[in-house]
Design an enzyme around this catalytic site. Sequence first.
Site, PDB file in Angstrom:
ATOM      1  N   TYR A  33       1.211  -2.135  -8.229  1.00 49.09           N
ATOM      2  CA  TYR A  33       2.143  -1.118  -8.705  1.00 49.09           C
ATOM      3  C   TYR A  33       3.434  -1.158  -7.916  1.00 49.09           C
ATOM      4  O   TYR A  33       3.529  -1.820  -6.878  1.00 49.09           O
ATOM      5  CB  TYR A  33       1.506   0.282  -8.609  1.00 49.09           C
ATOM      6  CG  TYR A  33       1.419   0.817  -7.192  1.00 49.09           C
ATOM      7  CD1 TYR A  33       0.472   0.329  -6.300  1.00 49.09           C
ATOM      8  CD2 TYR A  33       2.298   1.804  -6.741  1.00 49.09           C
ATOM      9  CE1 TYR A  33       0.401   0.816  -5.005  1.00 49.09           C
ATOM     10  CE2 TYR A  33       2.234   2.297  -5.444  1.00 49.09           C
ATOM     11  CZ  TYR A  33       1.282   1.792  -4.579  1.00 49.09           C
ATOM     12  OH  TYR A  33       1.228   2.259  -3.290  1.00 49.09           O
ATOM     13  N   LYS A 147       0.868  -4.987  -2.899  1.00 49.26           N
ATOM     14  CA  LYS A 147       0.950  -3.559  -3.259  1.00 49.26           C
ATOM     15  C   LYS A 147      -0.143  -3.261  -4.274  1.00 49.26           C
ATOM     16  O   LYS A 147       0.103  -3.062  -5.472  1.00 49.26           O
ATOM     17  CB  LYS A 147       2.348  -3.194  -3.780  1.00 49.26           C
ATOM     18  CG  LYS A 147       2.654  -1.704  -3.629  1.00 49.26           C
ATOM     19  CD  LYS A 147       4.150  -1.457  -3.594  1.00 49.26           C
ATOM     20  CE  LYS A 147       4.532   0.003  -3.749  1.00 49.26           C
ATOM     21  NZ  LYS A 147       4.029   0.905  -2.731  1.00 49.26           N
ATOM     22  N   GLU A 179       1.567   0.570  10.194  1.00 47.68           N
ATOM     23  CA  GLU A 179       2.487   1.274   9.297  1.00 47.68           C
ATOM     24  C   GLU A 179       1.885   2.618   8.919  1.00 47.68           C
ATOM     25  O   GLU A 179       0.767   2.949   9.317  1.00 47.68           O
ATOM     26  CB  GLU A 179       2.772   0.435   8.044  1.00 47.68           C
ATOM     27  CG  GLU A 179       1.543   0.184   7.185  1.00 47.68           C
ATOM     28  CD  GLU A 179       1.828  -0.565   5.892  1.00 47.68           C
ATOM     29  OE1 GLU A 179       2.988  -0.619   5.446  1.00 47.68           O
ATOM     30  OE2 GLU A 179       0.863  -1.086   5.304  1.00 47.68           O
TER      31      GLU A 179
HETATM   32  N1  DCS Z   1       3.832   0.859   3.388  1.00 48.08           N
HETATM   33  C1  DCS Z   1       2.984   1.369   2.469  1.00 48.08           C
HETATM   34  C2  DCS Z   1       1.518   1.279   2.723  1.00 48.08           C
HETATM   35  C3  DCS Z   1       3.493   1.979   1.306  1.00 48.08           C
HETATM   36  O1  DCS Z   1       2.637   2.460   0.386  1.00 48.08           O
HETATM   37  C4  DCS Z   1       4.899   2.056   1.104  1.00 48.08           C
HETATM   38  C5  DCS Z   1       5.497   2.669  -0.114  1.00 48.08           C
HETATM   39  C6  DCS Z   1       5.735   1.523   2.104  1.00 48.08           C
HETATM   40  C7  DCS Z   1       5.171   0.916   3.225  1.00 48.08           C
HETATM   41  C8  DCS Z   1       7.236   1.556   1.968  1.00 48.08           C
HETATM   42  O2  DCS Z   1       7.666   0.704   0.951  1.00 48.08           O
HETATM   43  P1  DCS Z   1       8.971   0.987   0.104  1.00 48.08           P
HETATM   44  O3  DCS Z   1      10.068   1.187   1.085  1.00 48.08           O
HETATM   45  O4  DCS Z   1       9.152  -0.269  -0.679  1.00 48.08           O
HETATM   46  O5  DCS Z   1       8.737   2.187  -0.718  1.00 48.08           O
HETATM   47  N2  DCS Z   1       4.687   3.436  -0.904  1.00 48.08           N
HETATM   48  C9  DCS Z   1       5.109   3.921  -2.188  1.00 48.08           C
HETATM   49  C10 DCS Z   1       4.107   4.850  -2.720  1.00 48.08           C
HETATM   50  O6  DCS Z   1       2.942   4.588  -2.857  1.00 48.08           O
HETATM   51  N3  DCS Z   1       4.700   6.001  -2.984  1.00 48.08           N
HETATM   52  O7  DCS Z   1       6.005   6.008  -2.666  1.00 48.08           O
HETATM   53  C11 DCS Z   1       6.368   4.735  -2.163  1.00 48.08           C
END
Ligand code: DCS
Length: 286
Positions: A33, A147, A179
Amino acid sequence: MEQTVFLNGEYIERSDAKVDIEDRGYQFGDGIYEVIRVYEGTVFTMSEHLERLYKSAEKMKLTVPYEMEELTSMVGRLIEVNKVEDGFIYMQVSRGISPRQHHFPGKDVPASVIAYTKEFKRPVKQMSEGVTATLVEDIRWLRCDIKSLNLLGNILAKEEAASKGDFEAIQHRGETVTEGSSSNVFIVKDGTVYTHPVTNLILNGITRRVIKDLADENGVPFVERTFTVEELFEADEIFIASTTSEVMPVIKVDDTVVGQGVPGPVTMALQSWFTDRIKAACKKEV
Ligand code: DCS
């Protein structure tokens, strides 16, 4: 008025969008996603997100049944019909519908693609006041660069934080901070920003990339190297970053107050340059 959603090539009303119980996204979380931000009706860093979607697909041997241009125009159409001002697009691709069996279905089974939009305001209050976080063990698998729809590890981490009233869970594998549950994590020490390098242990965040760019542009030292839990607790500043949280200051982790207990200067400078970047992106499109 009902929202229009995209379901396998069709634009239909939200309540008409039904997913088969044998969809592999539903049964296995066998899919990927993206969450893409919209500011003032303009999509932010769309090509970066779509490129990451194709990359995730490739890593899990999944074929996205649309070209980049088709996904781009689909996103444009959804924003237009749903009149999205400030919000996001959620896009998901799963390995299609087939009787439950672990191995891949035949090549004739097309991937399922869905997308919808949601209104979402910038979290300005939290961005200016800062948020709190919980430190949790990173129990996820070893392909966090994909992702994936499989978010159980992330969900358990976020729930632990939420149950304590915290905004985010900061994860660590042993001594190393990886993270957040849905964000990347950064510390600032003596004016230098540190964040986990892009490996299989983190998602290569798009917001992270913009921040690196902004740091480079403005002469802020930005170092991609692992840092320890001890360094996290001794940091001058901590912030997290994601599509929905942007540059979000963290002022407390568990019982430890970060720096002076208020958002730090480097974090706030990055946050303000990020806002400028958004404004510039919106203007360019008009
Ligand atoms: N790390 C993880 C595990 C994430 O799920 C996300 C974003 C990020 C880092 C940051 O990535 P982006 O800067 O590309 O958003 N997660 C998305 C989510 O699941 N909801 O909002 C953003």
